[in-house]
Design an enzyme around this catalytic site. Sequence first.
Site, PDB file in Angstrom:
ATOM      1  N   LYS A  79      -5.370  43.784 -41.387  1.00  0.00           N
ATOM      2  CA  LYS A  79      -4.343  43.881 -42.815  1.00  0.00           C
ATOM      3  C   LYS A  79      -5.035  44.921 -43.792  1.00  0.00           C
ATOM      4  O   LYS A  79      -6.626  45.111 -43.392  1.00  0.00           O
ATOM      5  CB  LYS A  79      -3.912  43.144 -43.551  1.00  0.00           C
ATOM      6  CG  LYS A  79      -3.599  43.401 -44.351  1.00  0.00           C
ATOM      7  CD  LYS A  79      -1.512  42.813 -43.428  1.00  0.00           C
ATOM      8  CE  LYS A  79      -0.939  42.985 -44.810  1.00  0.00           C
ATOM      9  NZ  LYS A  79       0.648  42.639 -44.311  1.00  0.00           N
ATOM     10  N   GLY A 179       9.404  38.678 -57.535  1.00  0.00           N
ATOM     11  CA  GLY A 179       9.145  39.446 -57.471  1.00  0.00           C
ATOM     12  C   GLY A 179       9.871  40.779 -56.778  1.00  0.00           C
ATOM     13  O   GLY A 179      11.195  40.333 -55.384  1.00  0.00           O
ATOM     14  N   GLY A 181      10.599  43.983 -55.123  1.00  0.00           N
ATOM     15  CA  GLY A 181      10.183  45.493 -54.187  1.00  0.00           C
ATOM     16  C   GLY A 181      11.599  44.441 -53.059  1.00  0.00           C
ATOM     17  O   GLY A 181      12.475  44.523 -52.985  1.00  0.00           O
ATOM     18  N   ASN A 182      10.919  45.505 -52.025  1.00  0.00           N
ATOM     19  CA  ASN A 182      12.078  46.119 -51.151  1.00  0.00           C
ATOM     20  C   ASN A 182      12.190  44.752 -50.601  1.00  0.00           C
ATOM     21  O   ASN A 182      13.516  44.671 -50.565  1.00  0.00           O
ATOM     22  CB  ASN A 182      11.809  46.567 -49.758  1.00  0.00           C
ATOM     23  CG  ASN A 182      11.036  48.293 -50.714  1.00  0.00           C
ATOM     24  OD1 ASN A 182      12.009  49.143 -51.583  1.00  0.00           O
ATOM     25  ND2 ASN A 182       9.484  48.868 -50.043  1.00  0.00           N
TER      26      ASN A 182
END
Length: 355
Positions: A79, A179, A181-182
Amino acid sequence: MLFDFPDFDNHELVLFGRDAASGLSAIIAVHSTALGPACGGCRMWPYANDVEAMRDALRLSRGMSYKNAMAGLPLGGGKSVIIGDSRKDKSDELFRAFGRVIDSLGGKYIAAEDVGISVADVMTMGQTTPHVAGLSKGHDASGDPSPFTAYGVYLGIKAAVRHKLGTDSLKGVRVAVQGLGNVGSHLCQRLADDGALLTVTDIHADAVARAVDRFAAKAVAPDAIHAADVDVYAPCALGAVINPHTLDRITAKVVAGGANNQLETDPMGEALRASGILYAPDYVINGGGIINVSAEVTQDYDRDAVLRQVERIPVTLTEIFRRADRENRPTSAVADEMAREILSAAKVPGRKVAA
């Protein structure tokens, strides 16, 4: 010292990258290459300090080792994090500089999209390194992995609801999505289409307004979402949302969402079990995105094959749930054990295997 850092887990490599001209400050953590080259998303976030950024990179990379192992992928775990505000600090120069940092590892780490990073950003990284995935152009380009992550989370929520609440339908099931987001927005669409009743939050007011309008969702403040009166709590933003400060306020019977590292510490898994809350281990339920990316990295891209593999996620989760019930153990501990078994069995001469 890094080797004594609490979240250092025999990582094979940790690289700190700086580029003064572009303002780049980044960390790449490679946890394990036992199964193949480390692959995992790049996150851009305005961390409060370098220690917080390093902790995130270390925890996320270990999670990627476990995620790829549990998804049956020929990839190791890694990551990266870029320290900065994704709404203000992006530039082509910064992403090209980061591409050069990735390239310095010679393919040991392959980067893709994560929080704060778009497909376009990854494409820009690709101008200075071939070791990126989740691209929008090219022979095997797989595009934005977020819809596949959301699909896997949606299927995982259905499996968890079936196991804990005893119903195959999401109609009328109350879900709190943290959340937007996408991943979170795609998940909301699937849940709404199935008749789920949504409660939502996000740090960006415009995202909340869109969800309220589009899905007839109820909006709550970011610091109140975990305490919403719902059946399912779906964290889809940053990690560590299950912690001593939030645990006693959770009313949901299921925690199942797309965020990584939802448990602040490993003992939180046992705390959820003791509270009668079913936890879908995050790196299992959110594996759809890396499954999609893997198809771009390791073979000729086949969307139908990717979907079939994503549809194995609820099967794996159900196995974890049942084993946890039989052994009276937290689902998180069961999943960790299963992942470590896979990594240990994949020992390759010349490569380290995560402990």
